[in-house]
Design an enzyme around this catalytic site. Structure first.
Site, short mmCIF file in Angstrom:
data_model
loop_
_atom_site.label_atom_id
_atom_site.label_comp_id
_atom_site.label_asym_id
_atom_site.label_seq_id
_atom_site.Cartn_x
_atom_site.Cartn_y
_atom_site.Cartn_z
N GLU D 46 0.89 -1.12 0.05
CA GLU D 46 0.05 0.06 0.05
C GLU D 46 0.80 1.30 -0.07
O GLU D 46 0.25 2.23 -0.30
CB GLU D 46 -1.10 -0.05 1.30
CG GLU D 46 -0.42 0.03 2.48
CD GLU D 46 -0.23 -1.16 3.12
OE1 GLU D 46 -0.06 -2.16 2.36
OE2 GLU D 46 -0.22 -1.12 4.36
N ASN D 47 2.08 1.23 0.36
CA ASN D 47 3.15 2.53 0.35
C ASN D 47 3.20 2.75 -1.23
O ASN D 47 3.78 3.74 -1.55
CB ASN D 47 4.29 2.00 0.81
CG ASN D 47 4.93 1.00 0.54
OD1 ASN D 47 4.43 -0.13 0.23
ND2 ASN D 47 6.32 0.96 0.15
#
Lengths: 217, 217, 217, 217
Positions: D46-47
């Site tokens: 998700e980064n």
């Protein structure tokens, strides 16, 4: 990996009465081969959500001319006299939406947000019938999210993962619309081997794309 | 010098070094011709490019690089492609330093109507509502009158584009600055007297001291 | 065209008590040279808005260790025990925000939207004290926009127009934060001549960037 | 086979061809080891990357390519960089086919608590609330008990992560499917009897017919 469809096969997937997000701005960045195949097939009673209805003979304008569209949600129809005429004749119902609001409503639909709070339209007839929400002393219109049965996307490059890259002003509504169609069909100008589009050049991740149109010729 | 050139030249003087500027279709688009390149101004086309350049030579047009009117353009060095969400994020978020738009009416409150003539012309607002709502500075560039009727009026009879007071009106007769007290006459067109302006204006004008002639580069 | 500043000169622009949006995810994509210069200067009472506070010795963690921060708005502080300790000791007040909500709140602030309507947090303690808005039968939290005095951006390439490009997971919050700082300072890893970053590779248009840090060495 | 490997192997069987999957830090991240490459699954960090690959060889790590825990990773062919807004747009918008997260408690309503132990551990929710709210399918991968206490409980005493019912719980003892009527026991771990599971569980389990042993590729 996604197989690539002929335009006819893609057009067959779209039933009468479907709602369509169609990318492009005055037909720049619109999926023209797919639109041609739809006109050939003659699907009826479509809802078209697009920035504009282009002009007769171009992009979404072809669907209007062919009498396939019963409803339009757009920011501008002024350069297509046929849309105007059909609207006045009651053949097409038109919802006109400020351009920045339209793109945010589609983004909200695609990104799971409940709507858009925008200052645009406050104090104008766009406000009529809408909820006004006050946040920190300022008033905003609550504009609802938009999703559709299909998103028809024009792109520059694709790979067989479905990753898409766009060129210059042919981006416009395409990257946002690719988020908000239940089925997303992309028409790239070329398809390149997986790995050729650098990760940083991908504007629409392949996970959003369901089908690719085969390369021209 | 014809009226349009006069207006465009005067508006051009409002544009300062390093600004991001959006020019509407038609008369406003002429302004770019009178902005010296040395100012380092970037022009935005809301369909998706910052750093709009001149029309490309015949044969070098590219269908992926157009302005909001659909005309072929070029990109200056340092140009950036933006999608519609970013384009209107810049506009609504106040990152656009100036927008120059045409007008149908401006009234004593500085309200602009420029997108609809009910029953006659319903093209859709396109980006106009976002531009007038969000741009840091809104300049209206228009003829003072249309078909003999003043376009500067006590109160707009046409639907408003936004509730925001525009910052400046430039016509072929005058430069007018709307303020909280009303419309302040700032400049006269070359050779045009106060009485001429008053007679051509269907609204109260605030006149303070001597009104100079427009300076035109 | 933007001149490039030394890190010390950029750090001097930031006064005690300033609010800062700082890009990076566990310090990946954070402007480390600028942070080092700020630590050297010892600015006090800062509000840091960032995805996380990294870890001691890295990124925003350096500001925490130096006792420069009185308030944090972040989605995660769990990997920096100093932030936790200072929060428990009452030296830092922390607002914890779901990551997807945090990035949308900053985007809303930067793009002139009135807030975010998100399903995330409904039915949890994140809902406490917030307005719940019902849209089409679903409930959403109204989360307010975030802006800050400065946005401190880590980028890969810049040109002297201020255009920025990012690499891989070093994008994270940077492109969105560049929209929401009153003053935007970007620290690129390299600065290239204007025209070298292709328009389609620009993720942050230069019009958003106020200052560049000079190249390292 | 240790408990963690057992859980990871069983969760891996939930992952189908072509899915987009997000694996949490810790135990869930082990799942990737048991997903055959031939499935064409894309893992999201998700980064900011879709198409997470294995750890790179020593000396070939790049600080611009990390996972959400800050560890070095690689990118598979067809990977795409995404910023945090797009990353969480995909998550909240339901484009993420599956998320696998750790848990502190799951209760009879299928509610998950996994981000906070008041007074003890307040790391922030990071992306967990968005993931549980938005992912098409939520799988909790955790040990059945911690320090002798069941993590499957009548009603969560710890703060909830979302109001959404999770889709599946995989522990070292059992596979449990929360439904509208409660927790349905679906599978037993190899060699584990019903009585063992019941004794280790602090909640009512619905048992229908014979409960098969977990299949592990």
């Amino acid at each position: 990996m996604k197989g690539a469809l002929k335009p006819e096969a893609a057009a067959e997937m779209i039933p009468d009465g479907a709602s369509l997000l169609i990318g492009g701005f005055m037909a720049v960045g619109s999926p023209e081969r797919l639109i041609d195949a739809m006109v050939e097939r003659g699907t009826k009673d479509l809802t078209v959500i697009a920035n504009d209805t282009a002009m007769p003979g171009k992009g979404t304008g072809k669907l209007i001319s062919a009498g396939m569209v019963s409803r339009v949600i757009a920011s501008h129809i002024g350069l297509n006299p046929e849309t105007q005429a059909k609207m006045i004749a009651g053949e097409i119902s038109c919802e006109l939406v400020p351009q920045g609001t339209l793109v945010e409503r589609i983004r909200a639909g695609g990104m799971g947000l409940g709507g858009v709070l925008t200052p645009t339209g406050i104090g104008t007839e766009v406000e009529d019938g809408k909820q006004v929400i006050e946040v920190e002393g300022n008033r905003y219109l609550l504009e609802t999210p938009i999703k559709a049965d299909f998103a028809l996307i024009g792109a520059w490059q694709a790979d067989y993962v479905g990753n898409l890259a766009y060129l210059l002003t042919a981006h416009n509504f395409n990257p946002v619309m690719a988020l908000a169609g239940k089925v997303v069909i992309a028409e790239p100008e070329s398809i390149v081997p997986v790995g050729v589009i650098a990760p940083d050049a991908v504007k629409t991740p392949g996970v959003l794309v369901d089908h690719l149109l085969i390369r021209p010729n | 010098m014809d009226a349009k050139e006069l207006i465009a030249r005067r508006v051009a003087r409002e544009i300062k070094s390093g600004m991001l500027v959006n020019l509407g279709i038609g008369l406003p688009s002429l302004v770019a011709n009178f902005v010296p390149q040395s100012l380092g101004v970037f022009f935005q086309a809301e369909n998706g490019v910052i750093g709009l350049g001149a029309r490309p030579p015949e044969g070098m047009q590219d269908p992926h690089l157009t302005d909001a009117g659909g005309g072929f353009v070029s990109a200056v060095p340092g140009a950036a492609s933006i999608d519609s969400a970013m384009s209107f994020g810049l506009i609504r978020g106040g990152h656009l330093d100036m927008t120059v738009l045409g007008g149908l009416q401006v009234d004593e409150k500085g309200h602009l109507a420029n997108w609809k003539v009910p029953g006659k012309m319903v093209p859709g607002m396109g980006g106009a509502m976002d531009l007038v709502t969000g741009a840091a500075r809104v300049v209206v560039a228009m003829q003072h009158s249309a078909k003999g009727a003043s376009k500067i009026v006590k109160r707009c009879t046409l639907p408003l584009t936004a509730q925001r007071r525009v910052d400046l009106i430039v016509t072929d007769l005058a430069v007018i600055e709307p303020g909280p007290e009303g419309l302040i006459l700032r400049e006269r067109a070359p050779g045009i007297g106060l009485d001429h302006i008053r007679a051509a204006t269907d609204a109260n004008l605030i006149v303070m001291g001597d009104i100079p002639e427009m300076a035109l580069d």
